[in-house]
Design an enzyme around this catalytic site. Structure first.
Site, PDB file in Angstrom:
ATOM      1  N   ARG A 128      -6.659 -11.162 -13.650  1.00 50.38           N
ATOM      2  CA  ARG A 128      -6.212 -12.372 -12.971  1.00 50.38           C
ATOM      3  C   ARG A 128      -7.366 -13.259 -12.502  1.00 50.38           C
ATOM      4  NH1 ARG A 128      -6.205 -12.947  -7.702  1.00 50.38           N
ATOM      5  NH2 ARG A 128      -6.732 -10.764  -7.428  1.00 50.38           N
ATOM      6  N   GLU A 145      -9.431  -4.813  10.937  1.00 52.45           N
ATOM      7  CA  GLU A 145      -8.372  -5.233  10.021  1.00 52.45           C
ATOM      8  C   GLU A 145      -7.120  -4.390  10.252  1.00 52.45           C
ATOM      9  OE1 GLU A 145      -8.533  -3.844   6.006  1.00 52.45           O
ATOM     10  OE2 GLU A 145      -7.815  -5.738   5.190  1.00 52.45           O
ATOM     11  N   TRP A 158     -11.006 -11.545   4.653  1.00 57.87           N
ATOM     12  CA  TRP A 158      -9.820 -12.225   4.112  1.00 57.87           C
ATOM     13  C   TRP A 158     -10.034 -13.723   3.922  1.00 57.87           C
ATOM     14  CZ3 TRP A 158      -5.922 -10.079   1.656  1.00 57.87           C
ATOM     15  CH2 TRP A 158      -5.654  -8.721   1.886  1.00 57.87           C
ATOM     16  N   TYR A 199       0.878  -7.509   4.631  1.00 59.56           N
ATOM     17  CA  TYR A 199       1.014  -6.208   5.322  1.00 59.56           C
ATOM     18  C   TYR A 199       1.594  -6.236   6.739  1.00 59.56           C
ATOM     19  CZ  TYR A 199      -2.302  -4.902   1.654  1.00 59.56           C
ATOM     20  OH  TYR A 199      -2.922  -4.715   0.458  1.00 59.56           O
ATOM     21  N   ARG A 212      11.596  13.812   4.244  1.00 61.05           N
ATOM     22  CA  ARG A 212      10.808  13.390   3.088  1.00 61.05           C
ATOM     23  C   ARG A 212      10.896  11.884   2.926  1.00 61.05           C
ATOM     24  NH1 ARG A 212      13.406  18.499   0.068  1.00 61.05           N
ATOM     25  NH2 ARG A 212      15.241  17.259   0.581  1.00 61.05           N
ATOM     26  N   ARG A 213      11.193  11.230   4.041  1.00 57.50           N
ATOM     27  CA  ARG A 213      11.367   9.773   4.011  1.00 57.50           C
ATOM     28  C   ARG A 213      10.435   9.070   4.979  1.00 57.50           C
ATOM     29  NH1 ARG A 213      18.003  10.182   4.289  1.00 57.50           N
ATOM     30  NH2 ARG A 213      18.169  11.604   2.513  1.00 57.50           N
ATOM     31  N   CYS A 242      -1.955  -4.299  -2.019  1.00 47.65           N
ATOM     32  CA  CYS A 242      -2.616  -3.329  -2.904  1.00 47.65           C
ATOM     33  C   CYS A 242      -2.291  -1.923  -2.420  1.00 47.65           C
ATOM     34  CB  CYS A 242      -4.117  -3.563  -2.904  1.00 47.65           C
ATOM     35  SG  CYS A 242      -4.539  -5.122  -3.680  1.00 47.65           S
ATOM     36  N   ARG A 268      -1.588   0.269  -5.776  1.00 49.47           N
ATOM     37  CA  ARG A 268      -1.254  -0.184  -7.135  1.00 49.47           C
ATOM     38  C   ARG A 268      -2.451  -0.729  -7.878  1.00 49.47           C
ATOM     39  NH1 ARG A 268      -1.783  -5.661  -7.632  1.00 49.47           N
ATOM     40  NH2 ARG A 268      -1.910  -6.634  -5.615  1.00 49.47           N
ATOM     41  N   SER A 269      -3.405  -1.297  -7.140  1.00 51.84           N
ATOM     42  CA  SER A 269      -4.555  -1.938  -7.765  1.00 51.84           C
ATOM     43  C   SER A 269      -5.757  -1.659  -6.885  1.00 51.84           C
ATOM     44  CB  SER A 269      -4.306  -3.441  -7.857  1.00 51.84           C
ATOM     45  OG  SER A 269      -5.497  -4.117  -8.233  1.00 51.84           O
ATOM     46  N   CYS A 270      -6.847  -1.198  -7.472  1.00 49.29           N
ATOM     47  CA  CYS A 270      -7.960  -0.774  -6.653  1.00 49.29           C
ATOM     48  C   CYS A 270      -9.304  -1.242  -7.190  1.00 49.29           C
ATOM     49  CB  CYS A 270      -7.952   0.753  -6.535  1.00 49.29           C
ATOM     50  SG  CYS A 270      -9.353   1.335  -5.583  1.00 49.29           S
ATOM     51  N   ASP A 271      -9.969  -2.031  -6.371  1.00 47.92           N
ATOM     52  CA  ASP A 271     -11.336  -2.504  -6.601  1.00 47.92           C
ATOM     53  C   ASP A 271     -12.246  -1.394  -6.065  1.00 47.92           C
ATOM     54  OD1 ASP A 271     -13.833  -3.735  -6.216  1.00 47.92           O
ATOM     55  OD2 ASP A 271     -12.984  -5.588  -5.408  1.00 47.92           O
ATOM     56  N   HIS A 285     -10.110   0.089 -11.003  1.00 49.83           N
ATOM     57  CA  HIS A 285     -11.064  -0.679 -11.816  1.00 49.83           C
ATOM     58  C   HIS A 285     -12.385  -0.995 -11.124  1.00 49.83           C
ATOM     59  CE1 HIS A 285      -8.114  -3.388  -9.829  1.00 49.83           C
ATOM     60  NE2 HIS A 285      -9.211  -4.006  -9.428  1.00 49.83           N
ATOM     61  N   LEU A 286     -13.329  -1.368 -11.953  1.00 52.98           N
ATOM     62  CA  LEU A 286     -14.623  -1.878 -11.495  1.00 52.98           C
ATOM     63  C   LEU A 286     -14.798  -3.273 -12.080  1.00 52.98           C
ATOM     64  CD1 LEU A 286     -16.772   1.323 -12.085  1.00 52.98           C
ATOM     65  CD2 LEU A 286     -16.361   0.236  -9.854  1.00 52.98           C
TER      66      LEU A 286
HETATM   67  N1  THF Z   1      -9.389  -8.259  -3.704  1.00 48.40           N
HETATM   68  C1  THF Z   1     -10.429  -7.722  -4.380  1.00 48.40           C
HETATM   69  N2  THF Z   1     -10.803  -8.271  -5.535  1.00 48.40           N
HETATM   70  N3  THF Z   1     -11.076  -6.645  -3.905  1.00 48.40           N
HETATM   71  C2  THF Z   1     -10.709  -6.060  -2.731  1.00 48.40           C
HETATM   72  O1  THF Z   1     -11.341  -5.078  -2.316  1.00 48.40           O
HETATM   73  C3  THF Z   1      -9.621  -6.584  -2.003  1.00 48.40           C
HETATM   74  N4  THF Z   1      -9.162  -6.024  -0.822  1.00 48.40           N
HETATM   75  C4  THF Z   1      -8.552  -6.904   0.139  1.00 48.40           C
HETATM   76  C5  THF Z   1      -7.755  -7.872  -0.565  1.00 48.40           C
HETATM   77  N5  THF Z   1      -8.018  -8.260  -1.803  1.00 48.40           N
HETATM   78  C6  THF Z   1      -9.006  -7.703  -2.521  1.00 48.40           C
HETATM   79  C7  THF Z   1      -9.641  -7.565   0.951  1.00 48.40           C
HETATM   80  N6  THF Z   1     -10.564  -6.586   1.443  1.00 48.40           N
HETATM   81  C8  THF Z   1     -14.713  -6.903   1.264  1.00 48.40           C
HETATM   82  C9  THF Z   1     -14.103  -5.737   1.706  1.00 48.40           C
HETATM   83  C10 THF Z   1     -12.721  -5.637   1.739  1.00 48.40           C
HETATM   84  C11 THF Z   1     -11.941  -6.702   1.333  1.00 48.40           C
HETATM   85  C12 THF Z   1     -12.532  -7.860   0.881  1.00 48.40           C
HETATM   86  C13 THF Z   1     -13.915  -7.972   0.854  1.00 48.40           C
HETATM   87  C14 THF Z   1     -16.188  -7.068   1.260  1.00 48.40           C
HETATM   88  O2  THF Z   1     -16.710  -8.107   0.870  1.00 48.40           O
HETATM   89  N7  THF Z   1     -16.967  -6.077   1.693  1.00 48.40           N
HETATM   90  C15 THF Z   1     -18.423  -6.157   1.727  1.00 48.40           C
HETATM   91  C16 THF Z   1     -18.906  -6.905   2.940  1.00 48.40           C
HETATM   92  C17 THF Z   1     -18.222  -6.527   4.202  1.00 48.40           C
HETATM   93  C18 THF Z   1     -18.583  -7.419   5.374  1.00 48.40           C
HETATM   94  O3  THF Z   1     -19.418  -8.335   5.235  1.00 48.40           O
HETATM   95  O4  THF Z   1     -18.042  -7.189   6.463  1.00 48.40           O
HETATM   96  C19 THF Z   1     -18.984  -4.762   1.662  1.00 48.40           C
HETATM   97  O5  THF Z   1     -20.178  -4.643   1.347  1.00 48.40           O
HETATM   98  O6  THF Z   1     -18.257  -3.805   1.908  1.00 48.40           O
HETATM   99  C20 THF Z   1      -9.121  -4.599  -0.594  1.00 48.40           C
HETATM  100  O7  THF Z   1      -8.044  -4.130   0.098  1.00 48.40           O
END
Ligand code: THF
Length: 303
Positions: free
Chosen positions: A22, A60, A82, A124, A165-166, A185, A205-208, A246-247
């Site tokens: 996306r 958060e 955010w 959330y 279990r709920r 996510c 569902r989706s993990c960076d 994913h990475l």
């Molecule tokens: N979207 C994407 N692409 N990745 C995500 O991890 C993510 N989230 C939330 C919503 N959408 C997402 C947002 N959470 C950071 C950490 C968590 C986030 C968004 C950004 C980040 O930039 N962390 C840096 C700096 C932290 C800081 O400066 O305080 C780091 O080094 O950890 C995942 O739920």
């Protein structure tokens, strides 16, 4: 335990399938993964192979529990994670070429601007403590009912019906996804009581993996500990399950650096008092011991 995270990272980087996503950045991705952490003795899934800003993640989580969906309270605490989404939305809709810094400053300075442009939609916090309900009327139309506080109900069910279990906390409100800046996510939490232990399973569902997962693991364990404290149980296992794991391709420098590092130490979390309810925790209530992480590794978040 941290080695699991590093192994997952390596596996995705070495054998994930390359895909367009996306955001247009591109990822390497695998389908399905699981991590397990034992939280006994105050242990936390807090990475030592880079500095993780656990206070940011904690703020958060406390913000989610207030039911708030506007970024302003986060901005006023210096939490930036955010900001990118409302900024992108503002630039798109207003056509004004304002920088992220300038936009965030306006959110902080101008309450009206913040209420117009700082809201993420029913994400959330809203779904957790005020899931909307509808009451059907005799004429076939419906009207709004009272919102459901899933978190309060969860505390109640864990206390009064531990074997259930709920014990579920759900963020994925299908009818409202289109109004969210980003669909959840970490969408489903399920709790499981075994003797005096409270286990937690999270489906994401989706993990960076590089940027988000260190936060998501900390936050899930934090929520589990707070709930355990409230209902008088010991935190047991945290079981994390990912869907699209994913990475991002532009995190290569972070990944290659972090994969050269070895875990160092076992940080623990102390909660210094027992607040009245799950909604009364303050940032000062959390103290982390034995955390001497390796250097931070900066990387841009994909919007
Ligand atoms: N979207 C994407 N692409 N990745 C995500 O991890 C993510 N989230 C939330 C919503 N959408 C997402 C947002 N959470 C950071 C950490 C968590 C986030 C968004 C950004 C980040 O930039 N962390 C840096 C700096 C932290 C800081 O400066 O305080 C780091 O080094 O950890 C995942 O739920």
């Amino acid at each position: 335990p941290e080695q699991q995270y590093l192994d997952l990272m390596r596996q995705i980087w070495e054998s994930g399938s390359q895909r367009q996503d996306r955001t247009g950045i591109g990822t390497r991705s695998i389908a399905g993964a699981m991590l397990r952490y034992d939280l006994a003795g105050g242990a936390m899934p807090l990475l030592t192979t880079k500095r993780v800003y656990w206070k940011t993640a904690t703020r958060e989580m406390l913000w989610f529990l207030t039911g708030e969906t506007n970024i302003r309270p986060l901005v006023l605490q210096g939490v930036k994670i955010w900001n990118e989404w409302p900024h992108a939305q503002y630039v798109k809709e207003s056509g004004e070429d304002v920088s992220l810094e300038e936009f965030v400053q306006r959110i902080a300075d101008d309450e009206d601007f913040a209420s117009r442009w700082g809201d993420l939609g029913p994400v959330y916090g809203k779904q957790w403590v005020d899931w909307p309900t509808y009451r059907y009327r005799k004429d076939g139309l419906y009207e709004r009912g009272k919102g459901i506080n899933q978190v309060a109900d969860l505390i109640d069910s864990l206390t009064n019906n531990p074997g259930s279990r709920r014990h579920i906390l759900e963020g994925w409100n299908v009818a409202e996804l289109d109004r969210m800046a980003l669909p959840p996510c970490h969408k489903t939490y399920q709790f499981h009581v075994a003797g005096d232990q409270l286990n937690c399973m999270l489906y994401q569902r989706s993990c960076d993996v590089a940027l988000g997962l260190p936060f998501n693991l900390w936050s899930a364990a934090l929520l589990q500990r707070m709930i355990a404290q409230q209902v008088g149980l010991e935190p047991g296992e945290l079981v994390w399950m990912g869907g699209d794991v994913h990475l991002y391709l532009n995190h290569e420098h972070l990944i290659t650096e972090q994969l050269t590092r070895k875990p160092s130490g076992a940080p623990t979390l102390e909660i210094t008092r027992k607040p009245e309810t799950i909604f009364d925790y303050k940032i000062e209530d959390f103290v982390v011991h034995d955390y001497a992480p390796q250097a931070p590794i900066k990387a841009p978040v994909a919007v």
